[in-house]
Design an enzyme around this catalytic site. Structure first.
Site, PDB file in Angstrom:
ATOM      1  N   HIS A  87       0.817  -1.226   0.000  1.00  0.00           N
ATOM      2  CA  HIS A  87       0.000   0.000   0.000  1.00  0.00           C
ATOM      3  C   HIS A  87       0.844   1.267   0.000  1.00  0.00           C
ATOM      4  O   HIS A  87       0.302   2.369  -0.031  1.00  0.00           O
ATOM      5  CB  HIS A  87      -0.940   0.023   1.212  1.00  0.00           C
ATOM      6  N   ASP A  91      -4.249 -12.959   3.832  1.00  0.00           N
ATOM      7  CA  ASP A  91      -5.538 -12.489   4.366  1.00  0.00           C
ATOM      8  C   ASP A  91      -6.714 -12.899   3.478  1.00  0.00           C
ATOM      9  O   ASP A  91      -7.858 -12.537   3.752  1.00  0.00           O
ATOM     10  CB  ASP A  91      -5.524 -10.970   4.623  1.00  0.00           C
ATOM     11  N   TYR A 149      -3.804 -11.998   8.761  1.00  0.00           N
ATOM     12  CA  TYR A 149      -3.939 -11.509  10.133  1.00  0.00           C
ATOM     13  C   TYR A 149      -4.432 -12.529  11.137  1.00  0.00           C
ATOM     14  O   TYR A 149      -4.592 -12.199  12.306  1.00  0.00           O
ATOM     15  CB  TYR A 149      -4.815 -10.234  10.120  1.00  0.00           C
TER      16      TYR A 149
HETATM   17  N1  Q9C Z   1     -10.134  -2.377  11.174  1.00  0.00           N
HETATM   18  C1  Q9C Z   1      -2.410  -5.167   4.305  1.00  0.00           C
HETATM   19  O1  Q9C Z   1      -3.007  -6.219   4.227  1.00  0.00           O
HETATM   20  N2  Q9C Z   1      -8.074  -1.769   7.318  1.00  0.00           N
HETATM   21  N3  Q9C Z   1      -2.986  -4.016   4.719  1.00  0.00           N
HETATM   22  C2  Q9C Z   1      -8.316  -1.075   8.524  1.00  0.00           C
HETATM   23  C3  Q9C Z   1      -9.909  -2.535   9.756  1.00  0.00           C
HETATM   24  C4  Q9C Z   1      -6.757  -1.544   6.756  1.00  0.00           C
HETATM   25  C5  Q9C Z   1      -4.368  -3.991   5.091  1.00  0.00           C
HETATM   26  C6  Q9C Z   1      -9.730  -1.232   9.011  1.00  0.00           C
HETATM   27  C7  Q9C Z   1      -6.290  -2.758   6.002  1.00  0.00           C
HETATM   28  C8  Q9C Z   1      -4.859  -2.646   5.532  1.00  0.00           C
HETATM   29  C9  Q9C Z   1      -0.953  -5.118   3.990  1.00  0.00           C
HETATM   30 ZN    ZN Z   2      -4.084  -7.237   2.823  1.00  0.00          ZN
END
Ligand code: Q9C
Ligand code: ZN
Length: 338
Positions: free
Chosen positions: A156, A281, A320
């Site tokens: 990202h 994920d 995660y």
């Molecule tokens: N509570 C990667 O998998 N979401 N980044 C935040 C959830 C952000 C994921 C809201 C997700 C970022 C590398």
């Molecule tokens: Zn991701």
């Protein structure tokens, strides 16, 4: 297969992410990599540690070619004793090099999920160094298959705005380094769209990028990842996105993966190197995602990728569920080496 890992990922341990005003436990935690390392060792893989990185020479050159040097210098030089979150986001030209660091941070970031911790720089630059070393092992013909296990993730992180738990774009480091040796394809199979990687290579034809992910109407990064984003200028038709609905199963994912590979391998592209941004994920048990891929499928996914017969670097991104991420990675790595 060489597996590199970055023990100093422990230096970066954000506690909180803020979503819609709510303070939540941070999902991108050290246990993720600890679980992957333990599972790989239990499966009798040897891991080579990349312990630290000095920010100079080729590493610095590559990072400052893919990212805005002002951002990178700022991240390197800003020392904080407490977690640093932005409050105001600058949507114009980068400005203001003085003032409180929390205000300056608003120049370079997109969300409230990606704080700067006291030692974020050390962890992030070591992960970038490991990715550069992985690419160099391919470039120098010492290896055809290298996996980089570490954190923080990178996909990202764009040219000058970072977010989504990512600071330096590790996959882009590997891809940019290899682009001096031949055409490169980056395939992003993380659950989330690889918006940073897309941004970095959007106008380039020598690195083609493809991402399979949750539709941005539904999930992060929200403002990118549609199938209408196809690259621009010299990079026109060198980017492809596959946004997907919730609940995707192994049987539904496989033909999409095959379409992505057919697109990457078409005669106009002819990649000589493959970089895989691997997010686990997409697993059915992931706490922040909604795909339904099974542990066994990661083996099939990797075997399908190995059909391209390209020298390959795998860089870890998300995933995660800290209990199963290692088992999923072992399945992937075994499938790739088949
Ligand atoms: N509570 C990667 O998998 N979401 N980044 C935040 C959830 C952000 C994921 C809201 C997700 C970022 C590398
Ligand atoms: Zn991701």
């Amino acid at each position: 297969m060489t597996i590199l890992y970055t023990p100093n990922h422990h230096l970066h341990h954000p506690q909180h992410e803020i979503f819609n005003g709510e303070v939540l436990a941070h999902a991108e935690v050290p246990d993720r990599v600890d679980n992957m390392v333990a599972a790989l060792q239990a499966a009798e893989y040897d891991l080579e540690a990349v312990n630290e990185a000095t920010y100079e020479g080729q590493l610095q050159a590559v990072i400052e070619q893919i990212h805005d040097p002002r951002y990178v210098h700022w991240l390197q030089q800003t020392s904080v004793t407490e977690p640093l979150y932005p409050s105001v986001f600058n949507h114009g030209e980068t400005a203001l090099v003085h003032g409180h660091p929390s205000i300056q941070w608003g120049n370079f970031c997109t969300d409230l999920f990606t704080p700067i911790m006291p030692q974020t720089w050390s962890a992030a630059v070591t992960m970038a160094e490991a990715s550069l070393q992985a690419a160099e092992l391919l470039a120098s013909h010492q290896q055809r298959l290298v996996t980089v296990v570490g954190r923080p993730p990178g996909h990202h992180a764009g040219k000058s705005r970072v977010g989504g738990y990512c600071y330096l774009n590790n996959a882009a480091v590997a891809a940019h380094h290899l682009s001096a040796h031949g055409r490169v394809a980056v395939l992003d199979v993380d659950y989330h769209h690889g918006n940073g990687t897309q941004d970095i290579f959007y106008e380039r034809a020598d690195v083609i990028t493809c991402s399979i992910h949750a539709h941005p109407d539904r999930k992060f990064p929200y403002f990118a990842g549609l199938d209408t984003e196809i690259g621009t200028g010299p990079g026109l038709n060198c980017n492809r996105n596959f946004p997907l609905p919730a609940g995707i199963t192994d049987q539904e994912y496989q033909p999409i993966l095959e379409s992505a590979l057919a697109w990457l391998a078409q005669p106009q592209h002819q990649p000589e190197y493959l970089i895989i941004s691997l997010g686990l994920d997409t697993h059915e048990s992931d706490p922040i995602a909604d795909f339904q891929l099974t542990t066994a499928y990661y083996r099939q996914m990797a075997t399908t990728l190995s059909d391209l017969h390209l020298p390959t670097v795998v860089v870890l991104e998300g995933g995660y569920n800290t209990k199963v991420i290692g088992e999923n990675l072992v399945n992937f790595v075994q499938g790739l080496a088949n």
